[in-house]
Design a protein around this motif. Structure first.
Motif, short mmCIF file in Angstrom:
data_model
loop_
_atom_site.label_atom_id
_atom_site.label_comp_id
_atom_site.label_asym_id
_atom_site.label_seq_id
_atom_site.Cartn_x
_atom_site.Cartn_y
_atom_site.Cartn_z
N LEU A 183 -14.05 2.23 -8.68
CA LEU A 183 -14.51 1.45 -7.50
C LEU A 183 -14.02 -0.13 -7.84
O LEU A 183 -13.24 -0.80 -7.09
CB LEU A 183 -15.92 1.34 -7.58
N VAL A 184 -14.30 -0.54 -9.07
CA VAL A 184 -13.96 -1.95 -9.38
C VAL A 184 -12.39 -2.17 -9.44
O VAL A 184 -11.98 -3.01 -8.67
CB VAL A 184 -14.60 -2.51 -10.66
N ASP A 185 -11.79 -1.11 -9.75
CA ASP A 185 -10.32 -1.25 -9.95
C ASP A 185 -9.77 -1.35 -8.45
O ASP A 185 -8.80 -1.89 -8.01
CB ASP A 185 -9.61 0.02 -10.56
N ALA A 186 -10.24 -0.44 -7.57
CA ALA A 186 -9.90 -0.45 -6.05
C ALA A 186 -10.10 -1.73 -5.33
O ALA A 186 -9.27 -2.21 -4.58
CB ALA A 186 -10.68 0.80 -5.17
N LEU B 82 -10.52 -4.99 2.69
CA LEU B 82 -11.65 -4.53 1.98
C LEU B 82 -12.51 -3.57 2.80
O LEU B 82 -13.09 -2.58 2.12
CB LEU B 82 -12.62 -5.92 1.76
N ASP B 83 -12.46 -3.77 3.89
CA ASP B 83 -13.45 -2.85 4.96
C ASP B 83 -12.77 -1.31 4.98
O ASP B 83 -13.58 -0.52 5.11
CB ASP B 83 -13.42 -3.46 6.10
N ALA B 84 -11.54 -1.27 4.58
CA ALA B 84 -10.98 0.06 4.58
C ALA B 84 -11.09 1.02 3.31
O ALA B 84 -10.57 1.92 3.22
CB ALA B 84 -9.41 0.00 4.90
N ILE B 85 -11.65 0.20 2.32
CA ILE B 85 -11.70 0.87 1.18
C ILE B 85 -12.86 2.21 1.23
O ILE B 85 -13.70 1.85 1.62
CB ILE B 85 -12.25 -0.04 -0.15
N LYS B 86 -12.13 3.19 0.76
CA LYS B 86 -12.97 4.43 0.97
C LYS B 86 -14.19 4.60 0.05
O LYS B 86 -14.16 3.97 -1.01
CB LYS B 86 -11.97 5.73 0.72
N ASP B 87 -15.16 5.14 0.79
CA ASP B 87 -16.51 5.28 -0.06
C ASP B 87 -17.15 4.14 -0.71
O ASP B 87 -17.92 4.31 -1.37
CB ASP B 87 -16.33 6.16 -1.45
N LEU B 88 -16.86 2.85 -0.04
CA LEU B 88 -17.34 1.62 -0.65
C LEU B 88 -17.78 0.80 0.69
O LEU B 88 -16.85 0.76 1.74
CB LEU B 88 -16.25 0.91 -1.21
N MET C 288 -7.13 -23.30 -0.06
CA MET C 288 -7.71 -21.86 -0.30
C MET C 288 -9.05 -21.64 0.15
O MET C 288 -9.84 -22.68 0.25
CB MET C 288 -8.01 -21.75 -2.07
N GLN C 289 -9.36 -20.56 0.52
CA GLN C 289 -10.73 -20.36 1.29
C GLN C 289 -11.52 -19.31 -0.03
O GLN C 289 -10.96 -18.68 -0.54
CB GLN C 289 -10.57 -19.29 2.39
N SER C 290 -12.88 -19.54 0.10
CA SER C 290 -13.73 -18.89 -0.95
C SER C 290 -14.39 -18.07 -0.18
O SER C 290 -14.96 -18.07 0.74
CB SER C 290 -14.57 -19.97 -1.52
N LEU C 291 -14.27 -16.80 -0.71
CA LEU C 291 -15.07 -15.59 -0.28
C LEU C 291 -16.06 -15.04 -1.23
O LEU C 291 -15.56 -14.96 -2.20
CB LEU C 291 -14.22 -14.44 0.11
N VAL C 292 -17.17 -14.77 -0.78
CA VAL C 292 -18.20 -13.93 -1.42
C VAL C 292 -18.20 -12.66 -0.86
O VAL C 292 -18.44 -12.25 0.14
CB VAL C 292 -19.40 -14.44 -1.78
N ILE C 293 -17.91 -11.42 -1.78
CA ILE C 293 -17.66 -10.34 -1.33
C ILE C 293 -18.86 -9.13 -2.04
O ILE C 293 -18.94 -9.33 -3.34
CB ILE C 293 -16.10 -9.49 -1.69
#
Length: 168
Positions: free
Chosen positions: A16-19, A63-69, A1-6
């Motif tokens: 926004l959080v739901d997306a 994640l990079d493709a999430i609109k308006d974020l 498993m890799q840990s990411l901080v987003i």
């Protein structure tokens, strides 16, 4: 498993959080922890996610493709809990320009690490001015003299109230 901080930031709106959560779930990510805030019409925060190595790149792309974020992600090594003591520092006083810089400068003089920091100003109806309030969780070495820290913080202004307590 890799840990990411987003980290995320965008104009505040419902969903926004739901997306973000749906994107993480779709890529079999495990949401470990998060902190979000609304400020000046913007929504911002960060999430720690554990994800399988083979899903990491696909998750970052999605994640990079999430609109308006605006989204940034950083892969990190698994965090190690240290044996340092944690203190909670609550501060309240009249608001003034530079108060955060003064507080953080004192913490830096004691070589302390700020783990969390939250602040806000609120109206003081009886005084006609703003009251500054802050709460910080800090890591301190064992046998740290928290009385010296309290004295140094209270010396910043004669109206500053400082409360320091151990964090469990």
């Amino acid at each position: 498993m890799q840990s990411l901080v987003i980290s995320i930031m965008g104009k505040d709106k419902p969903g926004l959080v739901d997306a973000l959560a749906k994107c993480i779930y779709k890529h079999q990510g495990n949401w470990q922890g998060s902190s979000f805030a609304h400020m000046a019409g913007m929504f911002t925060g960060f999430v720690e996610v554990h994800v399988a190595a083979e899903e990491k790149e696909a998750l970052v792309t999605a994640l990079d493709a999430i609109k308006d974020l605006s989204v940034q992600s950083v892969a990190v090594a698994a965090s190690q809990e240290s044996n340092t003591t944690k203190l909670t520092v609550d501060v309240m006083g009249n608001d003034k320009t530079g108060i955060v810089q003064e507080l953080t400068s004192v913490l830096n003089q004691f070589n302390l690490n700020i783990l969390t920091f939250a602040s806000h100003c609120e109206s003081a109806p009886n005084w006609g001015s703003l009251i500054f309030k802050a709460k910080a969780e800090i890591a301190v070495p064992e046998n740290f003299d928290d009385r010296a820290l309290q004295d140094a913080l209270e010396a910043l202004a004669n109206d500053l109230v400082v409360d320091i307590s151990a964090t469990r």
